[in-house]
Scaffold this motif. Sequence first.
Motif, PDB file in Angstrom:
ATOM      1  N   PHE A  16       0.565  -1.249  -0.041  1.00  0.00           N
ATOM      2  CA  PHE A  16       0.044   0.089  -0.042  1.00  0.00           C
ATOM      3  C   PHE A  16       0.861   1.231  -0.014  1.00  0.00           C
ATOM      4  O   PHE A  16       0.268   2.279  -0.349  1.00  0.00           O
ATOM      5  CB  PHE A  16      -1.031   0.091   1.338  1.00  0.00           C
ATOM      6  N   TYR A  17       2.096   1.312   0.284  1.00  0.00           N
ATOM      7  CA  TYR A  17       2.832   2.399   0.248  1.00  0.00           C
ATOM      8  C   TYR A  17       4.034   2.394  -0.756  1.00  0.00           C
ATOM      9  O   TYR A  17       4.289   3.481  -1.217  1.00  0.00           O
ATOM     10  CB  TYR A  17       3.459   2.667   1.819  1.00  0.00           C
ATOM     11  N   LEU A  18       4.775   1.278  -1.027  1.00  0.00           N
ATOM     12  CA  LEU A  18       5.771   1.114  -2.106  1.00  0.00           C
ATOM     13  C   LEU A  18       5.033   0.577  -3.293  1.00  0.00           C
ATOM     14  O   LEU A  18       6.017  -0.062  -4.172  1.00  0.00           O
ATOM     15  CB  LEU A  18       6.717   0.280  -1.416  1.00  0.00           C
ATOM     16  N   GLN A  19       3.949   0.591  -3.615  1.00  0.00           N
ATOM     17  CA  GLN A  19       3.377   0.073  -4.943  1.00  0.00           C
ATOM     18  C   GLN A  19       2.753   1.128  -5.702  1.00  0.00           C
ATOM     19  O   GLN A  19       1.528   1.385  -5.371  1.00  0.00           O
ATOM     20  CB  GLN A  19       2.526  -1.363  -4.844  1.00  0.00           C
ATOM     21  N   PRO A  20       3.395   2.011  -6.612  1.00  0.00           N
ATOM     22  CA  PRO A  20       2.539   2.808  -7.384  1.00  0.00           C
ATOM     23  C   PRO A  20       1.351   2.384  -8.000  1.00  0.00           C
ATOM     24  O   PRO A  20       1.293   1.216  -8.467  1.00  0.00           O
ATOM     25  CB  PRO A  20       3.927   3.432  -8.392  1.00  0.00           C
ATOM     26  N   ALA A  21       0.563   3.598  -8.395  1.00  0.00           N
ATOM     27  CA  ALA A  21      -0.836   2.900  -9.113  1.00  0.00           C
ATOM     28  C   ALA A  21      -0.299   2.431 -10.522  1.00  0.00           C
ATOM     29  O   ALA A  21      -1.126   1.422 -11.121  1.00  0.00           O
ATOM     30  CB  ALA A  21      -1.665   4.099  -9.215  1.00  0.00           C
ATOM     31  N   LYS A  22       0.437   3.055 -11.079  1.00  0.00           N
ATOM     32  CA  LYS A  22       0.838   2.436 -12.462  1.00  0.00           C
ATOM     33  C   LYS A  22       1.566   1.053 -12.468  1.00  0.00           C
ATOM     34  O   LYS A  22       1.228   0.613 -13.422  1.00  0.00           O
ATOM     35  CB  LYS A  22       1.937   3.083 -13.156  1.00  0.00           C
ATOM     36  N   TRP A  23       2.226   0.476 -11.500  1.00  0.00           N
ATOM     37  CA  TRP A  23       2.438  -0.785 -11.202  1.00  0.00           C
ATOM     38  C   TRP A  23       1.042  -1.669 -11.206  1.00  0.00           C
ATOM     39  O   TRP A  23       1.140  -2.825 -11.875  1.00  0.00           O
ATOM     40  CB  TRP A  23       3.302  -1.079 -10.067  1.00  0.00           C
ATOM     41  N   ILE A  24       0.155  -1.341 -10.457  1.00  0.00           N
ATOM     42  CA  ILE A  24      -1.143  -2.036 -10.433  1.00  0.00           C
ATOM     43  C   ILE A  24      -1.868  -2.170 -11.780  1.00  0.00           C
ATOM     44  O   ILE A  24      -1.971  -3.155 -12.120  1.00  0.00           O
ATOM     45  CB  ILE A  24      -2.035  -1.558  -9.386  1.00  0.00           C
ATOM     46  N   GLN A  25      -1.765  -1.088 -12.674  1.00  0.00           N
ATOM     47  CA  GLN A  25      -2.425  -1.064 -13.729  1.00  0.00           C
ATOM     48  C   GLN A  25      -1.866  -1.921 -14.672  1.00  0.00           C
ATOM     49  O   GLN A  25      -2.498  -2.666 -15.675  1.00  0.00           O
ATOM     50  CB  GLN A  25      -2.673   0.369 -14.246  1.00  0.00           C
ATOM     51  N   CYS A  26      -0.405  -1.827 -14.796  1.00  0.00           N
ATOM     52  CA  CYS A  26       0.370  -2.490 -15.750  1.00  0.00           C
ATOM     53  C   CYS A  26       0.112  -3.848 -15.512  1.00  0.00           C
ATOM     54  O   CYS A  26       0.191  -4.843 -16.363  1.00  0.00           O
ATOM     55  CB  CYS A  26       1.868  -2.223 -15.445  1.00  0.00           C
ATOM     56  N   ARG A  27       0.284  -4.481 -14.216  1.00  0.00           N
ATOM     57  CA  ARG A  27       0.015  -5.637 -13.778  1.00  0.00           C
ATOM     58  C   ARG A  27      -1.222  -6.396 -14.171  1.00  0.00           C
ATOM     59  O   ARG A  27      -1.477  -7.393 -14.843  1.00  0.00           O
ATOM     60  CB  ARG A  27       0.296  -5.988 -12.336  1.00  0.00           C
TER      61      ARG A  27
END
Length: 245
Positions: A16-27
Amino acid sequence: MTLFLLLLSAHFIGDFYLQPAKWIQCRHDKGLQSPSLFLHAGVHAVLALVALWLADAGLWQGLAAAGVITVSHFLIDWAKAGHKSHLAFALDQLAHFLVTALVALSFTKIDIASLLTSKNIWLTRENLLYLTGYIIIFKPASILIGQLLSQHAEQLKKTQGEEEGKSLGNAGRWIGYVERLLALSFILVDEYTGLGFLVATKTVFRVGDLSRERDMRLTEYMMLGTLMSFAIALITGWLVLALKP
């Protein structure tokens, strides 16, 4: 417990702190071909190693535990990729929690079989009373309040319109869940001043302009619902406290 809390804190920091939103979308977009999936697993590997080092877990056992956490996190997030529902999020976090608990458990002399056979430690009268109380204040209380206010809700829908009334009902149900959860918790820990905070919060956001008939009906409807909601939480809390051993 110290190791479990450290690993759990590491999980929350990584997710929740070290995971940017763009990483989630890319995944979600690329799945196994997403670089962020590997980067995110790497972040959790580092955080798990730090947590295990702080807990003095030992070199080889710590490396093995960090490997289990890293690989399981990678596989769980890969399985969740493309699924953005609330259920998928809850199952994802539950799976991570279980892995963390099992890893922490592996460092103790307690095994799963002994935990299952020690159910009597948890199934006490006091715990069952608490569980029953919290079960009552959610869906059963919501249904009871809905039935008692059904006539008023129909009148409100006629003055507001179907869509407005539907939105109000859904929002009101969730507000009721939260306020009864907090109210019962305040009662069980003997912090009645918290109830004043809840009432003041609802008063600020729910009391409308009484100069118009439509807002008067809405205000009365909300006041009735709030009073019933608090009454159920209070009575449930007092019964739980009265029946405690």
